[in-house]
Structures are given as C-alpha cells and as structure tokens.
Design a protein around this motif. Structure first.
Motif, mmCIF file in Angstrom:
data_model
loop_
_atom_site.group_PDB
_atom_site.id
_atom_site.type_symbol
_atom_site.label_atom_id
_atom_site.label_comp_id
_atom_site.label_asym_id
_atom_site.label_seq_id
_atom_site.Cartn_x
_atom_site.Cartn_y
_atom_site.Cartn_z
ATOM 1 N N VAL A 1 9.027 -0.616 1.186
ATOM 2 C CA VAL A 1 8.713 -0.607 2.618
ATOM 3 C C VAL A 1 7.344 -1.251 2.809
ATOM 4 O O VAL A 1 6.378 -0.875 2.153
ATOM 5 N N ASP A 2 7.285 -2.218 3.711
ATOM 6 C CA ASP A 2 6.023 -2.890 4.035
ATOM 7 C C ASP A 2 5.620 -2.530 5.460
ATOM 8 O O ASP A 2 6.403 -1.951 6.221
ATOM 9 N N ILE A 3 4.417 -2.914 5.818
ATOM 10 C CA ILE A 3 3.920 -2.631 7.158
ATOM 11 C C ILE A 3 4.786 -3.300 8.224
ATOM 12 O O ILE A 3 4.926 -2.777 9.334
ATOM 13 N N GLU A 4 5.405 -4.427 7.879
ATOM 14 C CA GLU A 4 6.268 -5.114 8.837
ATOM 15 C C GLU A 4 7.463 -4.251 9.237
ATOM 16 O O GLU A 4 7.902 -4.274 10.382
ATOM 17 N N HIS A 5 7.985 -3.480 8.287
ATOM 18 C CA HIS A 5 9.104 -2.588 8.595
ATOM 19 C C HIS A 5 8.661 -1.495 9.574
ATOM 20 O O HIS A 5 9.384 -1.157 10.515
ATOM 21 N N GLN B 1 7.132 11.956 9.261
ATOM 22 C CA GLN B 1 8.378 11.977 8.492
ATOM 23 C C GLN B 1 9.428 11.066 9.125
ATOM 24 O O GLN B 1 10.122 10.327 8.425
ATOM 25 N N GLU B 2 9.544 11.111 10.429
ATOM 26 C CA GLU B 2 10.512 10.269 11.124
ATOM 27 C C GLU B 2 10.151 8.792 10.966
ATOM 28 O O GLU B 2 11.031 7.947 10.764
ATOM 29 N N ALA B 3 8.873 8.468 11.041
ATOM 30 C CA ALA B 3 8.436 7.083 10.860
ATOM 31 C C ALA B 3 8.764 6.578 9.461
ATOM 32 O O ALA B 3 9.209 5.438 9.292
ATOM 33 N N VAL B 4 8.581 7.427 8.472
ATOM 34 C CA VAL B 4 8.882 7.036 7.094
ATOM 35 C C VAL B 4 10.373 6.786 6.912
ATOM 36 O O VAL B 4 10.777 5.775 6.324
ATOM 37 N N GLN C 1 14.937 0.572 7.803
ATOM 38 C CA GLN C 1 14.718 -0.819 8.205
ATOM 39 C C GLN C 1 14.586 -1.711 6.974
ATOM 40 O O GLN C 1 15.158 -2.793 6.917
ATOM 41 N N ALA C 2 13.855 -1.243 5.980
ATOM 42 C CA ALA C 2 13.694 -2.013 4.744
ATOM 43 C C ALA C 2 15.033 -2.175 4.036
ATOM 44 O O ALA C 2 15.346 -3.256 3.523
ATOM 45 N N GLU C 3 15.828 -1.111 4.010
ATOM 46 C CA GLU C 3 17.149 -1.192 3.375
ATOM 47 C C GLU C 3 18.056 -2.173 4.105
ATOM 48 O O GLU C 3 18.818 -2.911 3.481
#
Length: 81
Positions: free
Chosen positions: A65-69, A47-50, A56-58
């Motif tokens: 959200v991509d893997i890079e984020h 949950q924290e990672a999400v 980060q994406a915002e």
C-alpha cells in the motif's frame, strides 16, 4: 500482502491536548470520557482507512500500500464519516 495484527491506540492525553487546541474559549473543558470516545473514533477511522487502502492496492494488483492508494480512498472515507 502480509497481515500485521498490531493494535491501533491513541493516548487519551494526546487526544485531549489536540482537541483542547481547537477550543475557542479557555473555559471550555474536555471530560475524560469525551477524550476516550474520541480516541475510539480515531481508532475506527484509522482501521477503516487501512482496510480501504489495502483493498485499493489489491484492486490495482500492487503488493504494498502506497500513499497514492490512501489518497484515492480519502474523499469517500471522509464523506462516510
């Protein structure tokens, strides 16, 4: 960004088998309570990672959200846990 209220859950049996695979001695046992506690810790971690990946994406003005984020937030996430 679309919000999805899907509940994150890990099966106790799956967590137990994963943890048991890392035991060095065959005699080591894992109680049901320990497996439940570890499943809850995994749930909090995911949950924290999400949430951090979404922030980060915002901050980069992205709509998804991509893997890079996730890769960008991972080092600090691991340090925090």
């Amino acid at each position: 960004m679309a919000e999805n209220n899907t509940e994150i859950c890990f099966k106790k049996e799956t967590v137990s088998k994963l943890l048991s695979g890392f035991f060095k001695e065959d005699k080591t046992k894992l109680s049901g309570d320990a497996a439940l506690l570890m499943a809850e810790m995994l749930k909090v971690f995911v949950q924290e990672a999400v949430v951090r990946s979404q922030k980060q994406a915002e901050s980069e003005d992205c709509d998804q959200v991509d893997i890079e984020h996730f890769e960008k937030i991972l080092p600090q996430l691991l340090l925090d846990f």
